[in-house]
Design an enzyme around this catalytic site. Structure first.
Site, PDB file in Angstrom:
ATOM      1  N   ASP A  70      -5.212  41.172 -20.882  1.00 16.62           N
ATOM      2  CA  ASP A  70      -5.825  42.087 -20.307  1.00 16.62           C
ATOM      3  C   ASP A  70      -4.837  43.330 -19.730  1.00 16.62           C
ATOM      4  O   ASP A  70      -4.935  43.821 -18.620  1.00 16.62           O
ATOM      5  CB  ASP A  70      -6.163  41.514 -18.641  1.00 16.62           C
ATOM      6  CG  ASP A  70      -7.056  40.759 -18.757  1.00 16.62           C
ATOM      7  OD1 ASP A  70      -7.957  40.229 -20.000  1.00 16.62           O
ATOM      8  OD2 ASP A  70      -7.255  39.677 -17.290  1.00 16.62           O
TER       9      ASP A  70
ATOM     10  N   ASP B 232     -11.169  41.762 -19.596  1.00 16.60           N
ATOM     11  CA  ASP B 232     -12.043  41.950 -18.372  1.00 16.60           C
ATOM     12  C   ASP B 232     -13.303  42.334 -19.606  1.00 16.60           C
ATOM     13  O   ASP B 232     -12.613  43.993 -19.881  1.00 16.60           O
ATOM     14  CB  ASP B 232     -11.776  42.533 -17.276  1.00 16.60           C
ATOM     15  CG  ASP B 232     -11.243  41.366 -16.600  1.00 16.60           C
ATOM     16  OD1 ASP B 232     -11.066  40.489 -17.057  1.00 16.60           O
ATOM     17  OD2 ASP B 232     -10.525  41.549 -15.445  1.00 16.60           O
TER      18      ASP B 232
ATOM     19  N   LYS C 261     -13.672  38.577 -21.518  1.00 18.43           N
ATOM     20  CA  LYS C 261     -14.924  37.473 -20.638  1.00 18.43           C
ATOM     21  C   LYS C 261     -15.254  37.986 -19.175  1.00 18.43           C
ATOM     22  O   LYS C 261     -15.018  39.219 -19.706  1.00 18.43           O
ATOM     23  CB  LYS C 261     -12.959  36.572 -20.433  1.00 18.43           C
ATOM     24  CG  LYS C 261     -12.461  37.580 -19.545  1.00 18.43           C
ATOM     25  CD  LYS C 261     -11.334  36.836 -19.377  1.00 18.43           C
ATOM     26  CE  LYS C 261      -9.897  37.658 -19.373  1.00 18.43           C
ATOM     27  NZ  LYS C 261      -9.395  38.469 -17.756  1.00 18.43           N
TER      28      LYS C 261
ATOM     29  N   CYS D  47      -5.214  36.695 -14.034  1.00 17.38           N
ATOM     30  CA  CYS D  47      -5.841  36.534 -14.739  1.00 17.38           C
ATOM     31  C   CYS D  47      -4.558  34.982 -15.967  1.00 17.38           C
ATOM     32  O   CYS D  47      -5.186  34.598 -16.782  1.00 17.38           O
ATOM     33  CB  CYS D  47      -6.137  37.807 -15.994  1.00 17.38           C
ATOM     34  SG  CYS D  47      -8.001  37.790 -14.959  1.00 17.38           S
TER      35      CYS D  47
END
Length: 188
Positions: A17, A59, A103, A142
């Protein structure tokens, strides 16, 4: 910068991320996030030269994702699909061979781990990967979920602590204990 890890073809470097919304100036910025890029790039270069897989998770939320505050979730709007905030940090050395894993793409389900609902564990096993090296953002959200999921999937797991930053720095010691208790190696 030089890499911290000696990579081989049974390793995967998983960069979690490293997106604009999680770096300084972003909707959900982690202090020091952008400063991780040079060190992560050194790891990417070393992994690439050694024939390791390079994976970048992100994300990738729909506009009205369930994790957003206006839907009752805990987070401000961030990393909306196809926006500048969802883009990887512009200085991150990702090339066309980097595997990108998206995701939290469903409207009604959140996902913190790069393994959650993505099929990543099966893919890595199919490719003969034995060890997953993890770094990125955010260590206490995360990255944490990804480290624990990698261990649950049976991979030797190494967290690069210096190349990960937390939303809440006070949470780092507890996260490290949790990682070590799960059998992950933590490299400061």
């Amino acid at each position: 910068m030089t890499a911290q890890v000696d990579y081989g073809p049974r390793d995967a470097l998983l960069v979690v991320d490293m997106q604009n919304d999680f770096c300084e100036g972003g909707a959900l910025a982690v202090e020091g996030g952008g400063g991780l890029v040079p060190g992560i790039n050194a790891e990417i270069d070393a992994a690439r030269q050694a024939g390791a897989l390079i994976i970048a998770s992100r994300d990738w939320h729909p506009i009205d994702h369930i994790s957003f505050e206006h839907r009752g979730g805990p987070w401000p709007v961030h990393c909306v699909q196809d926006t500048e905030g969802a883009a990887f940090h512009p200085d991150l050395a990702l090339d066309d061979t980097t595997i990108r894993v998206s995701k939290a793409t469903a409207f009604d389900a959140d996902a913190y781990s790069a393994f959650d609902g993505t099929g990543l564990a099966g893919y890595l096993k199919e490719k003969g990967i034995e060890r997953v090296v993890i770094c990125g953002l955010a260590l206490d959200v995360c990255v944490r979920a990804t480290v624990l999921a990698a261990r649950d999937a049976g991979f030797a797991t190494l967290l690069l602590g210096q190349l990960s930053a937390a939303v809440e720095p006070d949470a780092v010691p507890d996260c490290r204990r949790e990682f070590e208790d799960a059998g992950a190696e933590v490299r400061a």
